[in-house]
Enzyme design. Structure first.
Site, mmCIF file in Angstrom:
data_model
loop_
_atom_site.group_PDB
_atom_site.id
_atom_site.type_symbol
_atom_site.label_atom_id
_atom_site.label_comp_id
_atom_site.label_asym_id
_atom_site.label_seq_id
_atom_site.Cartn_x
_atom_site.Cartn_y
_atom_site.Cartn_z
ATOM 1 N N LYS A 13 63.267 -1.363 -15.694
ATOM 2 C CA LYS A 13 64.216 -0.249 -15.586
ATOM 3 C C LYS A 13 64.645 -0.010 -14.145
ATOM 4 O O LYS A 13 65.830 0.114 -13.857
ATOM 5 C CB LYS A 13 63.599 1.048 -16.134
ATOM 6 C CG LYS A 13 63.150 0.969 -17.578
ATOM 7 C CD LYS A 13 62.593 2.308 -18.050
ATOM 8 C CE LYS A 13 61.315 2.731 -17.361
ATOM 9 N NZ LYS A 13 60.100 2.023 -17.779
ATOM 10 N N ARG A 88 60.976 10.870 -21.456
ATOM 11 C CA ARG A 88 59.874 10.015 -21.853
ATOM 12 C C ARG A 88 59.104 10.571 -23.040
ATOM 13 O O ARG A 88 58.144 9.966 -23.494
ATOM 14 C CB ARG A 88 58.929 9.924 -20.661
ATOM 15 C CG ARG A 88 58.363 8.556 -20.376
ATOM 16 C CD ARG A 88 57.484 8.714 -19.151
ATOM 17 N NE ARG A 88 56.888 7.515 -18.678
ATOM 18 C CZ ARG A 88 57.406 6.734 -17.726
ATOM 19 N NH1 ARG A 88 58.578 7.016 -17.200
ATOM 20 N NH2 ARG A 88 56.752 5.670 -17.336
ATOM 21 N N ARG A 127 53.376 -8.194 -10.358
ATOM 22 C CA ARG A 127 54.385 -7.716 -9.403
ATOM 23 C C ARG A 127 53.786 -7.275 -8.071
ATOM 24 O O ARG A 127 54.491 -7.193 -7.069
ATOM 25 C CB ARG A 127 55.292 -6.642 -10.011
ATOM 26 C CG ARG A 127 54.685 -5.285 -10.240
ATOM 27 C CD ARG A 127 55.701 -4.371 -10.946
ATOM 28 N NE ARG A 127 55.084 -3.123 -11.356
ATOM 29 C CZ ARG A 127 55.651 -2.255 -12.174
ATOM 30 N NH1 ARG A 127 56.830 -2.498 -12.683
ATOM 31 N NH2 ARG A 127 55.045 -1.135 -12.487
ATOM 32 N N ARG A 131 50.408 -0.465 -6.765
ATOM 33 C CA ARG A 131 50.345 0.859 -7.389
ATOM 34 C C ARG A 131 48.978 1.078 -8.010
ATOM 35 O O ARG A 131 48.414 0.190 -8.636
ATOM 36 C CB ARG A 131 51.434 0.972 -8.470
ATOM 37 C CG ARG A 131 52.766 1.419 -7.909
ATOM 38 C CD ARG A 131 53.865 1.335 -8.927
ATOM 39 N NE ARG A 131 53.586 2.049 -10.174
ATOM 40 C CZ ARG A 131 54.469 2.185 -11.144
ATOM 41 N NH1 ARG A 131 55.672 1.659 -11.016
ATOM 42 N NH2 ARG A 131 54.157 2.827 -12.243
ATOM 43 N N ARG A 142 48.891 2.986 -20.173
ATOM 44 C CA ARG A 142 50.329 3.289 -20.104
ATOM 45 C C ARG A 142 51.068 2.744 -21.316
ATOM 46 O O ARG A 142 51.983 3.382 -21.827
ATOM 47 C CB ARG A 142 50.914 2.735 -18.801
ATOM 48 C CG ARG A 142 50.594 3.644 -17.609
ATOM 49 C CD ARG A 142 50.629 2.905 -16.297
ATOM 50 N NE ARG A 142 51.944 2.393 -15.969
ATOM 51 C CZ ARG A 142 52.149 1.376 -15.135
ATOM 52 N NH1 ARG A 142 51.127 0.776 -14.565
ATOM 53 N NH2 ARG A 142 53.375 0.970 -14.880
HETATM 54 P P1 ADP Z 1 56.504 2.713 -15.429
HETATM 55 O O1 ADP Z 1 57.721 2.830 -16.273
HETATM 56 O O2 ADP Z 1 56.280 1.346 -14.888
HETATM 57 O O3 ADP Z 1 55.251 3.274 -16.058
HETATM 58 P P2 ADP Z 1 57.414 4.934 -13.748
HETATM 59 O O4 ADP Z 1 57.641 4.837 -12.286
HETATM 60 O O5 ADP Z 1 58.587 5.213 -14.608
HETATM 61 O O6 ADP Z 1 56.693 3.568 -14.106
HETATM 62 O O7 ADP Z 1 56.308 6.069 -14.041
HETATM 63 C C1 ADP Z 1 55.082 6.103 -13.388
HETATM 64 C C2 ADP Z 1 54.250 7.297 -13.861
HETATM 65 O O8 ADP Z 1 54.917 8.520 -13.519
HETATM 66 C C3 ADP Z 1 54.009 7.410 -15.363
HETATM 67 O O9 ADP Z 1 52.919 6.641 -15.802
HETATM 68 C C4 ADP Z 1 53.759 8.922 -15.514
HETATM 69 O O10 ADP Z 1 52.475 9.276 -15.109
HETATM 70 C C5 ADP Z 1 54.732 9.517 -14.513
HETATM 71 N N1 ADP Z 1 56.056 9.846 -15.112
HETATM 72 C C6 ADP Z 1 57.246 9.283 -14.763
HETATM 73 N N2 ADP Z 1 58.248 9.802 -15.489
HETATM 74 C C7 ADP Z 1 57.680 10.693 -16.332
HETATM 75 C C8 ADP Z 1 58.181 11.554 -17.349
HETATM 76 N N3 ADP Z 1 59.493 11.588 -17.649
HETATM 77 N N4 ADP Z 1 57.296 12.338 -18.030
HETATM 78 C C9 ADP Z 1 55.996 12.308 -17.740
HETATM 79 N N5 ADP Z 1 55.451 11.538 -16.806
HETATM 80 C C10 ADP Z 1 56.272 10.728 -16.098
#
Ligand code: ADP
Length: 185
Positions: A13, A88, A127, A131, A142
């Site tokens: 994404k 999400r 990758r 993190r 996740r």
């Molecule tokens: P990825 O899609 O690889 O898991 P992101 O950068 O989108 O990585 O998200 C990393 C973390 O940030 C998630 O695992 C969660 O803890 C938090 N997070 C991100 N966006 C949201 C959201 N919309 N609602 C709840 N938690 C979120």
């Protein structure tokens, strides 16, 4: 154009959002990036959510929704945006739809990057972004959280008629070409 870029962790994404941002001149908003930056800068929000991100769990809906609503008020998003990582959960999607309706705006597309689980695990572990949530155990959490809490958002948008599936396998350029085709139509 208002676009949601949706997909499981590791679907690409962020990578695709940046390409769309550059070519179409639409700013992106990544909730994950916002949270990581808050943690890095040790802001009150960052301190509150650090353990949640490290564990691979989701930040509470109310916190996310408030943050996104506030961020989208920036005038740079007036003519459109790409959302990466939001909504999400179904409650987040409902809150977002509520906001659009209130402002008389419409979503252009909900792009769903589709990638099988085995490939996701492989991509994330290779990758090497360092993190804290990119370890095999955390990625497993996740993916579980995605399947339980995030995947239902797909059905929600299928009902809204803006859902477009994008095959997320292939090179970055191949996947981007598929996205372009949808956006240019
Ligand atoms: P990825 O899609 O690889 O898991 P992101 O950068 O989108 O990585 O998200 C990393 C973390 O940030 C998630 O695992 C969660 O803890 C938090 N997070 C991100 N966006 C949201 C959201 N919309 N609602 C709840 N938690 C979120």
């Amino acid at each position: 154009m208002r676009i949601i870029l949706f997909g499981p962790p590791g679907a690409g994404k962020g990578t695709q959002a940046k390409l769309i941002e550059k070519e179409y001149n639409i700013p992106q908003l990544s909730t994950g990036e916002m949270f990581r930056s808050a943690i890095k800068n040790q802001t009150p929000l960052g301190i509150k959510i650090k353990d949640i991100l490290d564990a691979g769990k989701l930040v509470p809906d109310q916190t996310v929704v408030e943050l996104v609503e506030e961020a989208l008020n920036d005038e740079k998003f007036l003519n459109g945006y790409i959302l990466d990582g939001f909504p999400r959960t179904v409650p987040q999607a409902k809150a977002f739809e509520e906001r659009l309706k209130k402002n008389g705006k419409k979503l252009h597309s909900f792009l769903s990057l589709e990638v099988p689980d085995e490939e996701l695990m492989k991509r994330i572990l290779s990758r090497g972004e360092g993190r804290a949530d990119d370890t095999p155990e955390k990625v497993k959490v996740r993916l579980e959280v995605y399947n339980e809490e995030t995947a239902p958002v797909l059905n929600y948008y299928k009902q809204q008629g803006v859902y477009r599936a994008i095959d997320g396998l292939g090179t970055i350029e191949e996947i981007y070409a598929r996205i372009k085709k949808v956006l240019d139509n």
